[in-house]
Design a protein around this motif. Structure first.
Motif, PDB file in Angstrom:
ATOM      1  N   ILE A   4       6.689   1.666 -11.831  1.00 42.18           N
ATOM      2  CA  ILE A   4       5.777   0.737 -12.516  1.00 42.18           C
ATOM      3  C   ILE A   4       5.867  -0.637 -11.860  1.00 42.18           C
ATOM      4  CG2 ILE A   4       5.449  -0.539 -14.670  1.00 42.18           C
ATOM      5  CD1 ILE A   4       4.282   2.187 -14.792  1.00 42.18           C
ATOM      6  N   LYS A   5       7.067  -1.044 -11.517  1.00 39.08           N
ATOM      7  CA  LYS A   5       7.259  -2.348 -10.878  1.00 39.08           C
ATOM      8  C   LYS A   5       6.530  -2.408  -9.536  1.00 39.08           C
ATOM      9  CE  LYS A   5      11.134  -5.468 -10.152  1.00 39.08           C
ATOM     10  NZ  LYS A   5      12.608  -5.596 -10.212  1.00 39.08           N
ATOM     11  N   VAL A   9       3.599  -5.187  -8.790  1.00 41.33           N
ATOM     12  CA  VAL A   9       3.732  -6.104  -7.652  1.00 41.33           C
ATOM     13  C   VAL A   9       2.623  -5.875  -6.641  1.00 41.33           C
ATOM     14  CG1 VAL A   9       5.151  -6.634  -5.632  1.00 41.33           C
ATOM     15  CG2 VAL A   9       6.216  -6.482  -7.882  1.00 41.33           C
ATOM     16  N   GLY A  10       2.371  -4.599  -6.334  1.00 45.74           N
ATOM     17  CA  GLY A  10       1.308  -4.268  -5.376  1.00 45.74           C
ATOM     18  C   GLY A  10      -0.047  -4.763  -5.869  1.00 45.74           C
ATOM     19  N   ASP A  11      -0.295  -4.561  -7.141  1.00 47.67           N
ATOM     20  CA  ASP A  11      -1.570  -4.983  -7.732  1.00 47.67           C
ATOM     21  C   ASP A  11      -1.756  -6.496  -7.621  1.00 47.67           C
ATOM     22  OD1 ASP A  11      -2.871  -5.712 -10.851  1.00 47.67           O
ATOM     23  OD2 ASP A  11      -3.957  -4.453  -9.420  1.00 47.67           O
ATOM     24  N   ILE A  12      -0.683  -7.233  -7.916  1.00 45.54           N
ATOM     25  CA  ILE A  12      -0.763  -8.695  -7.858  1.00 45.54           C
ATOM     26  C   ILE A  12      -0.994  -9.170  -6.426  1.00 45.54           C
ATOM     27  CG2 ILE A  12       0.569 -10.830  -8.114  1.00 45.54           C
ATOM     28  CD1 ILE A  12       1.921  -9.475 -10.564  1.00 45.54           C
ATOM     29  N   VAL A  13      -0.193  -8.663  -5.504  1.00 47.57           N
ATOM     30  CA  VAL A  13      -0.284  -9.122  -4.110  1.00 47.57           C
ATOM     31  C   VAL A  13      -1.659  -8.846  -3.530  1.00 47.57           C
ATOM     32  CG1 VAL A  13       0.589  -8.712  -1.768  1.00 47.57           C
ATOM     33  CG2 VAL A  13       2.179  -8.984  -3.678  1.00 47.57           C
ATOM     34  N   LEU A  14      -2.251  -7.725  -3.954  1.00 49.79           N
ATOM     35  CA  LEU A  14      -3.558  -7.352  -3.411  1.00 49.79           C
ATOM     36  C   LEU A  14      -4.732  -7.932  -4.193  1.00 49.79           C
ATOM     37  CD1 LEU A  14      -2.788  -3.681  -2.399  1.00 49.79           C
ATOM     38  CD2 LEU A  14      -3.184  -5.611  -0.883  1.00 49.79           C
TER      39      LEU A  14
ATOM     40  N   VAL B   6      -1.596  -0.298  -2.435  1.00 52.56           N
ATOM     41  CA  VAL B   6      -0.793  -0.893  -3.507  1.00 52.56           C
ATOM     42  C   VAL B   6       0.632  -0.388  -3.429  1.00 52.56           C
ATOM     43  CG1 VAL B   6      -0.396  -0.890  -6.007  1.00 52.56           C
ATOM     44  CG2 VAL B   6      -2.690  -1.316  -5.114  1.00 52.56           C
ATOM     45  N   HIS B   7       0.758   0.904  -3.182  1.00 56.91           N
ATOM     46  CA  HIS B   7       2.091   1.512  -3.112  1.00 56.91           C
ATOM     47  C   HIS B   7       2.891   0.941  -1.941  1.00 56.91           C
ATOM     48  CE1 HIS B   7       5.130   4.651  -3.653  1.00 56.91           C
ATOM     49  NE2 HIS B   7       5.154   4.725  -2.337  1.00 56.91           N
ATOM     50  N   ILE B   8       2.233   0.850  -0.776  1.00 57.30           N
ATOM     51  CA  ILE B   8       2.932   0.347   0.425  1.00 57.30           C
ATOM     52  C   ILE B   8       3.348  -1.109   0.227  1.00 57.30           C
ATOM     53  CG2 ILE B   8       2.705  -0.179   2.883  1.00 57.30           C
ATOM     54  CD1 ILE B   8       0.745   2.179   3.075  1.00 57.30           C
ATOM     55  N   LEU B  85      -0.551  10.513   3.593  1.00 57.32           N
ATOM     56  CA  LEU B  85      -0.104   9.726   2.442  1.00 57.32           C
ATOM     57  C   LEU B  85      -0.950  10.026   1.216  1.00 57.32           C
ATOM     58  CD1 LEU B  85       0.636   6.299   4.154  1.00 57.32           C
ATOM     59  CD2 LEU B  85       2.297   7.837   3.114  1.00 57.32           C
ATOM     60  N   GLN B  86      -2.243  10.229   1.437  1.00 60.18           N
ATOM     61  CA  GLN B  86      -3.126  10.571   0.308  1.00 60.18           C
ATOM     62  C   GLN B  86      -2.690  11.870  -0.348  1.00 60.18           C
ATOM     63  OE1 GLN B  86      -6.967  10.243   2.248  1.00 60.18           O
ATOM     64  NE2 GLN B  86      -7.577   8.576   0.895  1.00 60.18           N
ATOM     65  N   LYS B  87      -2.277  12.823   0.476  1.00 62.02           N
ATOM     66  CA  LYS B  87      -1.792  14.095  -0.073  1.00 62.02           C
ATOM     67  C   LYS B  87      -0.534  13.897  -0.907  1.00 62.02           C
ATOM     68  CE  LYS B  87      -3.558  17.349   3.343  1.00 62.02           C
ATOM     69  NZ  LYS B  87      -3.196  18.224   4.485  1.00 62.02           N
ATOM     70  N   ILE B  88       0.343  13.014  -0.425  1.00 59.00           N
ATOM     71  CA  ILE B  88       1.610  12.791  -1.123  1.00 59.00           C
ATOM     72  C   ILE B  88       1.398  12.056  -2.438  1.00 59.00           C
ATOM     73  CG2 ILE B  88       3.773  11.509  -1.011  1.00 59.00           C
ATOM     74  CD1 ILE B  88       3.667  11.981   2.065  1.00 59.00           C
ATOM     75  N   LEU B  89       0.612  11.005  -2.384  1.00 56.85           N
ATOM     76  CA  LEU B  89       0.494  10.128  -3.553  1.00 56.85           C
ATOM     77  C   LEU B  89      -0.576  10.593  -4.541  1.00 56.85           C
ATOM     78  CD1 LEU B  89       0.753   6.637  -1.832  1.00 56.85           C
ATOM     79  CD2 LEU B  89       2.522   7.897  -3.047  1.00 56.85           C
ATOM     80  N   ASN B  90      -1.489  11.422  -4.097  1.00 56.97           N
ATOM     81  CA  ASN B  90      -2.605  11.798  -4.954  1.00 56.97           C
ATOM     82  C   ASN B  90      -3.014  13.235  -4.666  1.00 56.97           C
ATOM     83  OD1 ASN B  90      -4.645  11.563  -6.746  1.00 56.97           O
ATOM     84  ND2 ASN B  90      -6.024  10.467  -5.382  1.00 56.97           N
TER      85      ASN B  90
END
Lengths: 245, 245
Positions: A4-5, A9-14, B6-8, B85-90
């Motif tokens: 979740i963190k 963080v990713g959402d904010i930075v982007l 966002v994840h990266i 990465l798309q396969k892994i995360l989604n």
DNA sequence: TAATTATTTCGACAAACGTCTAAATAAAGT
DNA sequence: ACTTTATTTAGACGTTTGTCGAAATAATTA
């Protein structure tokens, strides 16, 4: 929690506007700027400057400390925002489980079926939806083995358990029978299994009044044998207690 | 795609050593420092400085531009890393989702309710099970705000989604409306929410023929306002698409 | 209405960042 | 072994950040 963190963080930075992104999450957590300032030992105007976008390129530590403060302050408030995560980390009452047992040696499903006077649902046998579901293949899968069982009161389970609780049904192996008592139609338990990541080897319904068609279909999709027993709850628990030792 | 980013970004920013985090992802994408430098019109030593952690608190724009370069350069090379990465995360198809939207600013549930001609279930208003569920408290909760919505075909969702997929319904915030279409009784969607770890702020049912009592009860236990709309799916999607901007 | 609390705005300034350039080192290719 | 390419290191410097404190404004509470 960490996941979740990462998302926050990713959402904010982007965000197109970092400051607005910070404010959005602060509002989600329902925390004031003054609380964050106190927590971080900063003047309140600093937090306002952050959210107003006074600096075009804030450092990553600023973002990290801001998000840390949201999470820690939410924790202090017995926080609803991360409550679901806290539920995952802290297993709740196991009351809906009536009996859980690991077998000393594996048991064939067909033997298990016989012990509880179980039977396959009528429309399960004659089903044309999945053409591979013929007698021979059902026999094959009834030869599979299970290593334990869990008996769950399905009404209590649906009302009181969440996703993490569901995992606790499995003891040390998913290669087990999951037995739902007081089932009625069977739809809710089968839906619960559907959305759960972990699947049992076998599902047993006790107390069926009218077997729901979707429940049968979901069992087929999951490739899980589904058995019905007409025993009472007490009789079922007794038989299971004194078997497979 | 945006989710990967966002994840990266989140992963890098939360690294104990930002520089090592940047390098980790550059190596995953199999791209050289020189390529990144060319793409960003920088001297190659600048990229090396970033990864070496020369500065303890780099700006967020530095991280964003670095990650942008990884993604764009990967796209130019055929997009293999992105696809992996798309396969892994989604992992699976998002087909059950008919519409997902994040609002530019928060919307009050009462305004949302009005926009889709939603109404509270009759027995929800008169229910004595939870004595706190009086008119005043319902009014209070209708003043709460949501930040987005997800429209899901409930039949497809129950058949095709698992636990992880369910999390994907939430976009970047759980403070949203979760709208189920073609519901019938409403029990299955509500059970699915019950066993899920993450809860929406509001649940809307479309296509209700007979509202299931257990569904209403589960909504109350979860403290989630439940709304019924009589709009058709197309009309509903249209209204949602053109609202809350 | 008045008091209190929260948020915003802005000047100021020390510290740090972002980037260049040059030179050195490491790794890869011939 | 030599050449080429990639990466690292360090000095330098203009620009920007992070934060304080004071004052003003806005929102909430009594």
């Amino acid at each position: 929690m960490e996941k979740i963190k990462v998302h926050i963080v990713g959402d904010i930075v982007l965000s197109k506007k970092i400051g607005k992104g910070l404010k959005k999450w602060r509002e989600i957590f329902n925390i004031s700027q003054i609380e964050i300032a106190r927590y971080l030992n900063l003047s309140p105007s600093v937090i306002s400057d952050y959210e107003a976008g006074r600096r075009k390129n804030p450092g990553v530590n600023t973002i990290k400390r801001y998000v840390d403060s949201l999470i820690e302050l939410d924790k202090r408030n017995g926080g609803h925002t991360i409550k679901a995560l806290q539920k995952i980390l802290n297993p709740s009452s196991m009351e809906p489980i009536l009996q859980i047992k690991e077998y000393k040696s594996p048991i064939k499903i067909v033997d298990f079926l016989n012990a509880i006077e179980g039977e396959l649902p009528i429309n399960y046998q004659n089903n044309n939806i999945n053409k591979t579901q013929n007698t021979q293949e059902i026999d094959e899968r009834l030869k599979a083995q299970i290593f334990g069982h869990t008996v769950v009161d399905s009404v209590k389970a649906i009302l009181e358990m969440n996703g993490q609780d569901f995992l606790n049904l499995y003891g040390w192996t998913t290669e087990r029978a999951l037995i739902f008592t007081n089932v009625s139609t069977g739809r809710s338990p089968m839906v619960a299994i559907r959305v759960s990541s972990i699947k049992p080897r076998l599902v047993v319904f006790q107390g069926v009044s009218y077997l729901d068609r979707l429940a049968v279909k979901l069992a087929e999709i999951e490739n899980i044998p589904l058995i019905i027993t007409k025993l009472s709850v007490d009789e079922l628990l007794d038989r299971l207690k004194n078997s497979f030792d």
